[in-house]
Enzyme design. Structure first.
Site, mmCIF file in Angstrom:
data_model
loop_
_atom_site.group_PDB
_atom_site.id
_atom_site.type_symbol
_atom_site.label_atom_id
_atom_site.label_comp_id
_atom_site.label_asym_id
_atom_site.label_seq_id
_atom_site.Cartn_x
_atom_site.Cartn_y
_atom_site.Cartn_z
ATOM 1 N N ARG A 82 22.745 47.065 -13.552
ATOM 2 C CA ARG A 82 23.914 46.752 -12.668
ATOM 3 C C ARG A 82 25.091 47.378 -13.370
ATOM 4 N NH1 ARG A 82 26.622 41.942 -11.300
ATOM 5 N NH2 ARG A 82 25.302 40.679 -12.754
ATOM 6 N N TYR A 83 25.364 47.558 -14.806
ATOM 7 C CA TYR A 83 26.425 47.780 -15.407
ATOM 8 C C TYR A 83 26.239 49.395 -16.090
ATOM 9 C CZ TYR A 83 28.119 43.018 -14.836
ATOM 10 O OH TYR A 83 28.364 41.868 -14.167
ATOM 11 N N ARG A 86 25.231 48.303 -19.956
ATOM 12 C CA ARG A 86 24.229 47.556 -20.316
ATOM 13 C C ARG A 86 23.305 47.105 -19.149
ATOM 14 N NH1 ARG A 86 28.812 45.072 -19.499
ATOM 15 N NH2 ARG A 86 29.231 43.293 -18.470
ATOM 16 N N CYS A 95 9.746 29.421 -18.079
ATOM 17 C CA CYS A 95 10.709 28.883 -18.881
ATOM 18 C C CYS A 95 9.922 27.427 -19.419
ATOM 19 C CB CYS A 95 11.825 28.294 -18.215
ATOM 20 S SG CYS A 95 12.941 29.572 -17.497
ATOM 21 N N CYS A 99 16.012 24.713 -15.475
ATOM 22 C CA CYS A 99 17.099 24.135 -14.994
ATOM 23 C C CYS A 99 17.380 24.032 -13.476
ATOM 24 C CB CYS A 99 18.241 24.794 -15.576
ATOM 25 S SG CYS A 99 17.940 24.955 -17.582
ATOM 26 N N CYS A 102 19.762 27.039 -12.007
ATOM 27 C CA CYS A 102 19.022 28.477 -12.158
ATOM 28 C C CYS A 102 19.720 29.426 -11.181
ATOM 29 C CB CYS A 102 17.734 28.333 -12.301
ATOM 30 S SG CYS A 102 16.941 30.204 -12.546
ATOM 31 N N ARG A 104 18.492 32.585 -11.082
ATOM 32 C CA ARG A 104 17.622 33.729 -10.657
ATOM 33 C C ARG A 104 16.491 32.855 -9.842
ATOM 34 N NH1 ARG A 104 17.588 36.886 -15.623
ATOM 35 N NH2 ARG A 104 19.262 37.850 -14.639
ATOM 36 N N ASP A 266 27.044 30.490 -9.837
ATOM 37 C CA ASP A 266 26.708 31.527 -8.896
ATOM 38 C C ASP A 266 26.548 30.953 -7.422
ATOM 39 O OD1 ASP A 266 27.121 33.761 -10.498
ATOM 40 O OD2 ASP A 266 25.037 33.336 -11.554
ATOM 41 N N ASP A 303 30.803 35.592 -11.903
ATOM 42 C CA ASP A 303 29.855 37.025 -11.610
ATOM 43 C C ASP A 303 30.231 37.221 -10.133
ATOM 44 O OD1 ASP A 303 28.401 38.899 -11.963
ATOM 45 O OD2 ASP A 303 27.116 37.942 -13.202
ATOM 46 N N LYS A 310 31.466 40.919 -13.361
ATOM 47 C CA LYS A 310 32.200 39.831 -13.835
ATOM 48 C C LYS A 310 33.625 40.056 -14.098
ATOM 49 C CE LYS A 310 28.303 38.271 -16.970
ATOM 50 N NZ LYS A 310 27.210 39.560 -16.643
#
Length: 341
Positions: A82-83, A86, A95, A99, A102, A104, A266, A303, A310
């Site tokens: 996306r960047y 990176r 996981c 959480c 989350c 994603r 997000d 973001d 970001k």
């Protein structure tokens, strides 16, 4: 592992919202490690509990399943570019503890499984051909749920293709399952500590997560010369007050973990009840700048939706200018001027 309503009820008296989740669960499953579950107090307002015990409130919003447009930026089945400089590699959907904030949810906990040999090779070949990528985030899920043999293959493939590329080890396992960092695992990491460095990216949201066991896990990375940076998510009812964030950031720095990001939540489905209003976040950021040193101060970061990237959220101290001076406000609200020449 805590996996069922019955497991939760051995320790907690469930609220109506928590109990209702089991009648109409969201896509993100219930999984809490025994270690992390031991940190929870039987209090409906306990911040640790709020992070990981599901609630029907996460089933009642229609936000995006992919707010950062990761699917649109996927160049292989597991590699997101996306960047320019990176990229992120989804190593697994698993996981040790899921959480409830989350971001994603389109991927995490949905039985996609560990990254395959074929997908590792595809990602490595892409990275070999794209020298502009300087850093790779190894994320998921949590890469340390992978078997040691799979981690060995992953590190070997990436280091062979791009020994010049920094690898960010993005993990919440030091917080939720610190016992996973055995000598055998650390030996594999040490084995590939050549060329560009590993960086450890932790995810502490509350001071109570900085236990003796957790700090010892981080120290194993630090002893190998791997620096540690922390990413906190600003969460309603968890850490959305200056005293908690001040204690967290100072405790992180004391334990040689740099507070890096304080993320605005997000716009992902299932998390609306945990998101803090940006105006409130900016007020917290302003207060923290009065209380914390530059080393202890994280960047309050948003973001942007639809893959916008970001941006740093902060109060603008620039007030005005004239022919001779720029004018600024101090953190305390006073006025100062700076000459143009």
């Amino acid at each position: 592992m805590v996996l069922t309503k019955e497991d939760l009820e051995k320790k907690l008296k469930l609220t109506k919202e928590e109990e209702a989740w089991f009648s109409s669960p969201s896509s993100l499953p219930l999984t809490i490690s025994d270690y992390y579950f031991s940190l929870i107090e039987d209090d409906a307002n306990d911040p640790i509990r709020r992070e990981v015990v599901p609630s029907i409130l996460e089933c009642n919003d229609d936000a995006s399943i992919d707010p950062l447009a990761e699917v649109d930026h996927s160049v292989t089945p597991r590699l997101i570019h996306r960047y320019t400089h990176r990229a992120a590699l989804l190593t697994t959907d698993r996981c040790f503890t899921y959480c409830r904030h989350c971001f994603r949810r389109r991927f995490t906990g949905l039985n996609s499984g560990a990254i395959s040999t074929q997908d590792i090779d595809k990602a490595s070949n892409y990275l070999k051909d794209h020298k502009e990528i300087k850093e790779l985030l190894l994320t998921g899920g949590d890469l340390f749920t992978l078997p040691i043999s799979r981690l060995d293959y992953l590190f070997n493939s990436l280091k062979s293709s791009r020994p010049d590329m920094i690898l960010r080890l993005c993990t919440r396992a030091v917080v939720t399952f610190p016992e996973i960092f055995t000598q055998q695992l650390m030996d594999v990491i040490k084995k590939y500590s050549y060329g560009a460095p590993f960086l450890l990216l932790t995810h502490y949201n509350h001071p109570r997560e900085l236990t003796k066991e957790s700090i010892e896990a981080v120290n194993k990375f630090l002893s190998l010369g791997i620096p540690a940076f922390n990413q906190t998510v600003l969460l309603k009812g968890v850490n959305d007050n200056p005293d908690t964030l001040e204690e967290l950031c100072n405790s992180l720095l004391y334990n040689r973990i740099k507070p890096y990001y304080l993320f605005q939540g997000d716009l992902v489905t299932g998390t609306t009840h945990l998101r803090v209003d940006i105006k409130d976040g900016l007020a917290l950021e302003k207060e923290l700048r009065k209380r914390l040193s530059g080393l202890a101060m994280p960047q309050y970061t948003l973001d942007l939706p639809e893959g916008g990237g970001k941006i740093i959220l902060t109060e603008n101290h620039f007030i005005a200018e004239d022919d001779n001076f720029y004018y600024f406000s101090t953190p305390e609200g006073d006025k100062r001027r700076y000459p143009k020449k």
